[in-house]
Design a protein around this motif. Structure first.
Motif, PDB file in Angstrom:
ATOM      1  N   PHE A   1       0.834  -1.201   0.000  1.00 28.84           N
ATOM      2  CA  PHE A   1       0.000   0.000   0.000  1.00 28.84           C
ATOM      3  C   PHE A   1       0.874   1.259   0.000  1.00 28.84           C
ATOM      4  O   PHE A   1       0.554   2.253  -0.659  1.00 28.84           O
ATOM      5  CB  PHE A   1      -0.932   0.012   1.211  1.00 28.84           C
ATOM      6  CG  PHE A   1      -1.871  -1.177   1.279  1.00 28.84           C
ATOM      7  CD1 PHE A   1      -2.315  -1.821   0.134  1.00 28.84           C
ATOM      8  CD2 PHE A   1      -2.313  -1.654   2.508  1.00 28.84           C
ATOM      9  CE1 PHE A   1      -3.171  -2.906   0.197  1.00 28.84           C
ATOM     10  CE2 PHE A   1      -3.172  -2.737   2.585  1.00 28.84           C
ATOM     11  CZ  PHE A   1      -3.601  -3.364   1.429  1.00 28.84           C
ATOM     12  N   LEU A   2       1.989   1.209   0.746  1.00 27.34           N
ATOM     13  CA  LEU A   2       2.909   2.347   0.758  1.00 27.34           C
ATOM     14  C   LEU A   2       3.520   2.560  -0.628  1.00 27.34           C
ATOM     15  O   LEU A   2       3.706   3.704  -1.063  1.00 27.34           O
ATOM     16  CB  LEU A   2       4.013   2.124   1.790  1.00 27.34           C
ATOM     17  CG  LEU A   2       5.097   3.204   1.869  1.00 27.34           C
ATOM     18  CD1 LEU A   2       4.489   4.565   2.196  1.00 27.34           C
ATOM     19  CD2 LEU A   2       6.164   2.825   2.881  1.00 27.34           C
TER      20      LEU A   2
ATOM     21  N   ALA B   1       2.056   1.996  -3.452  1.00 25.57           N
ATOM     22  CA  ALA B   1       1.033   2.687  -4.245  1.00 25.57           C
ATOM     23  C   ALA B   1       0.985   4.168  -3.885  1.00 25.57           C
ATOM     24  O   ALA B   1       0.857   5.025  -4.772  1.00 25.57           O
ATOM     25  CB  ALA B   1      -0.327   2.031  -4.030  1.00 25.57           C
ATOM     26  N   GLU B   2       1.089   4.477  -2.595  1.00 26.70           N
ATOM     27  CA  GLU B   2       1.113   5.875  -2.168  1.00 26.70           C
ATOM     28  C   GLU B   2       2.309   6.615  -2.771  1.00 26.70           C
ATOM     29  O   GLU B   2       2.184   7.727  -3.306  1.00 26.70           O
ATOM     30  CB  GLU B   2       1.210   5.965  -0.642  1.00 26.70           C
ATOM     31  CG  GLU B   2      -0.023   5.556   0.130  1.00 26.70           C
ATOM     32  CD  GLU B   2       0.224   5.723   1.623  1.00 26.70           C
ATOM     33  OE1 GLU B   2       0.317   6.879   2.077  1.00 26.70           O
ATOM     34  OE2 GLU B   2       0.353   4.700   2.332  1.00 26.70           O
ATOM     35  N   ALA B   3       3.503   5.991  -2.647  1.00 31.99           N
ATOM     36  CA  ALA B   3       4.721   6.638  -3.126  1.00 31.99           C
ATOM     37  C   ALA B   3       4.699   6.822  -4.631  1.00 31.99           C
ATOM     38  O   ALA B   3       5.158   7.849  -5.154  1.00 31.99           O
ATOM     39  CB  ALA B   3       5.941   5.815  -2.699  1.00 31.99           C
TER      40      ALA B   3
ATOM     41  N   ALA C   1       2.035   7.202  -6.489  1.00 35.06           N
ATOM     42  CA  ALA C   1       1.097   8.290  -6.775  1.00 35.06           C
ATOM     43  C   ALA C   1       1.734   9.646  -6.505  1.00 35.06           C
ATOM     44  O   ALA C   1       1.585  10.594  -7.295  1.00 35.06           O
ATOM     45  CB  ALA C   1      -0.162   8.126  -5.928  1.00 35.06           C
ATOM     46  N   GLU C   2       2.471   9.756  -5.402  1.00 36.15           N
ATOM     47  CA  GLU C   2       3.141  11.023  -5.088  1.00 36.15           C
ATOM     48  C   GLU C   2       4.188  11.364  -6.148  1.00 36.15           C
ATOM     49  O   GLU C   2       4.333  12.522  -6.542  1.00 36.15           O
ATOM     50  CB  GLU C   2       3.783  10.922  -3.703  1.00 36.15           C
ATOM     51  CG  GLU C   2       2.775  10.884  -2.561  1.00 36.15           C
ATOM     52  CD  GLU C   2       3.416  10.579  -1.227  1.00 36.15           C
ATOM     53  OE1 GLU C   2       4.655  10.437  -1.175  1.00 36.15           O
ATOM     54  OE2 GLU C   2       2.673  10.469  -0.235  1.00 36.15           O
TER      55      GLU C   2
ATOM     56  N   GLU D   1      -5.162  13.338  -8.453  1.00 34.89           N
ATOM     57  CA  GLU D   1      -6.196  12.294  -8.484  1.00 34.89           C
ATOM     58  C   GLU D   1      -5.951  11.310  -9.626  1.00 34.89           C
ATOM     59  O   GLU D   1      -6.230  10.111  -9.503  1.00 34.89           O
ATOM     60  CB  GLU D   1      -7.592  12.914  -8.573  1.00 34.89           C
ATOM     61  CG  GLU D   1      -7.904  13.677  -9.852  1.00 34.89           C
ATOM     62  CD  GLU D   1      -7.400  15.116  -9.855  1.00 34.89           C
ATOM     63  OE1 GLU D   1      -7.761  15.857 -10.789  1.00 34.89           O
ATOM     64  OE2 GLU D   1      -6.652  15.487  -8.914  1.00 34.89           O
TER      65      GLU D   1
ATOM     66  N   ALA E   1      -3.056   9.089  -8.526  1.00 31.87           N
ATOM     67  CA  ALA E   1      -3.505   8.118  -7.517  1.00 31.87           C
ATOM     68  C   ALA E   1      -4.231   6.957  -8.176  1.00 31.87           C
ATOM     69  O   ALA E   1      -4.016   5.792  -7.815  1.00 31.87           O
ATOM     70  CB  ALA E   1      -4.405   8.808  -6.495  1.00 31.87           C
ATOM     71  N   ARG E   2      -5.098   7.243  -9.151  1.00 31.86           N
ATOM     72  CA  ARG E   2      -5.835   6.164  -9.810  1.00 31.86           C
ATOM     73  C   ARG E   2      -4.901   5.282 -10.625  1.00 31.86           C
ATOM     74  O   ARG E   2      -5.020   4.051 -10.617  1.00 31.86           O
ATOM     75  CB  ARG E   2      -6.947   6.745 -10.695  1.00 31.86           C
ATOM     76  CG  ARG E   2      -8.111   7.318  -9.916  1.00 31.86           C
ATOM     77  CD  ARG E   2      -9.320   7.559 -10.825  1.00 31.86           C
ATOM     78  NE  ARG E   2      -9.068   8.603 -11.825  1.00 31.86           N
ATOM     79  CZ  ARG E   2      -9.309   9.890 -11.651  1.00 31.86           C
ATOM     80  NH1 ARG E   2      -9.801  10.327 -10.497  1.00 31.86           N
ATOM     81  NH2 ARG E   2      -9.077  10.772 -12.620  1.00 31.86           N
TER      82      ARG E   2
ATOM     83  N   ALA F   1      -1.646   4.818 -10.162  1.00 32.43           N
ATOM     84  CA  ALA F   1      -0.786   4.051  -9.258  1.00 32.43           C
ATOM     85  C   ALA F   1      -1.555   2.887  -8.637  1.00 32.43           C
ATOM     86  O   ALA F   1      -1.048   1.758  -8.560  1.00 32.43           O
ATOM     87  CB  ALA F   1      -0.242   4.970  -8.168  1.00 32.43           C
ATOM     88  N   ARG F   2      -2.760   3.140  -8.195  1.00 32.23           N
ATOM     89  CA  ARG F   2      -3.571   2.095  -7.561  1.00 32.23           C
ATOM     90  C   ARG F   2      -3.816   0.936  -8.526  1.00 32.23           C
ATOM     91  O   ARG F   2      -3.625  -0.229  -8.181  1.00 32.23           O
ATOM     92  CB  ARG F   2      -4.905   2.697  -7.104  1.00 32.23           C
ATOM     93  CG  ARG F   2      -5.831   1.718  -6.376  1.00 32.23           C
ATOM     94  CD  ARG F   2      -7.179   2.367  -6.111  1.00 32.23           C
ATOM     95  NE  ARG F   2      -8.038   1.512  -5.334  1.00 32.23           N
ATOM     96  CZ  ARG F   2      -8.337   1.728  -4.048  1.00 32.23           C
ATOM     97  NH1 ARG F   2      -7.819   2.762  -3.404  1.00 32.23           N
ATOM     98  NH2 ARG F   2      -9.138   0.902  -3.406  1.00 32.23           N
TER      99      ARG F   2
END
Length: 272
Positions: free
Chosen positions: A183-184, A186-188, A190-191, A201, A204-205, A207-208
């Protein structure tokens, strides 16, 4: 069709997120509901409906000793539940525990009748039957009982049997805590995408879905992760440029080793 090895009688103590996931898996594998009793004074409405639909007995009075008993309460609740649970356990009962930090010795001390005890560490994706579980059995556990435990645990995903209980802390560090690492990631990602100019946004989509899709591909493919990585890496291309950073001497691999080592140390401290 019922999965081979599932017990003729089963008591589930604790039907929260993990216990509820296990129960759903067993029922999906064909275990008849009337074979199962759930003991949980605060069961969720969803689990209560599941029990009602399948004929699972919920908090029935006068329970006898089952063939198998699964402990899925919170670890700190073991002390309070031990007296009532111990009354259900005989030397012939298989006890399967998914309580983090509670060793085989802890469980036997609180359940004096227990002989065959399996300590297991599943992870969060068990809730969608894609879990990864490490398990270790007490020496008294027979091969037949081990097969029952395997059938119970594999209802929510992969099961890996360990030669030594000492390895459970390593399992905790790799697969128990591992979903948080993903999960981290995916966060990284996205950033990083937002830093590269994408609307946050959109990053984020993307990356997810990239992490979810790559995980699904890894799960379905017979190829090793390294082979899949190589398959999407063209020499001199964009992926190779990025991997040159991630696979450097101070890149992802040593960082992941340090993270897993830290998690293992903490698991050992919590186990006492």
């Amino acid at each position: 069709m019922t999965r081979a090895g599932l017990p003729a009688s089963l008591v589930l103590v604790g039907a929260g997120k993990m216990g509820g996931a296990l129960l759903e898996g067993w029922l999906a594998d064909g275990l008849p509901g009337p074979r199962v009793a759930v003991v949980d004074p605060a069961v969720s409405p969803e689990t209560a409906r599941l029990c009602g639909t399948h004929g699972v007995r919920l908090n029935p009075p006068g329970l006898g000793a089952p063939e198998a008993l699964v402990l899925a309460i919170k670890p700190q609740g073991l002390e309070g539940a031990a007296a009532s649970v111990a009354a259900l356990v005989t030397p012939a009962t298989l006890v399967v525990s998914v309580l983090a930090g509670k060793t085989l010795a802890d469980l036997k001390a609180r359940l004096p009748g227990a002989r065959a005890v399996v300590r297991a560490m599943p992870n969060l994706p068990a809730s969608i039957r894609r879990g990864a579980t490490g398990a270790a059995a007490s020496p008294e556990t027979t091969e037949a009982q081990r097969r029952v435990a395997d059938a119970l645990l594999s209802g929510v995903g992969l099961v890996e049997w360990l030669d030594s209980e000492d390895l459970i802390d390593a399992v905790t560090a790799v697969s128990g805590s591992g979903p948080a690492y993903v999960f981290l990631l995916a966060e990284a990602l996205a950033e990083a995408g937002a830093a590269a100019g994408l609307p946050p946004e959109v990053a984020a989509r993307l990356a997810r879905q990239t992490v979810a899709g790559a995980g699904e591909l890894l799960g379905r493919s017979p190829q090793e992760a390294a082979t899949l990585r190589q398959n999407v890496t063209s020499p001199g291309g964009t992926t190779a440029a990025a991997l040159g950073v991630l696979m450097a001497g101070d890149g992802l691999a040593p960082l992941m080793r340090a993270a897993v080592a830290a998690a293992r140390r903490r698991a050992e401290e919590l186990a006492g």
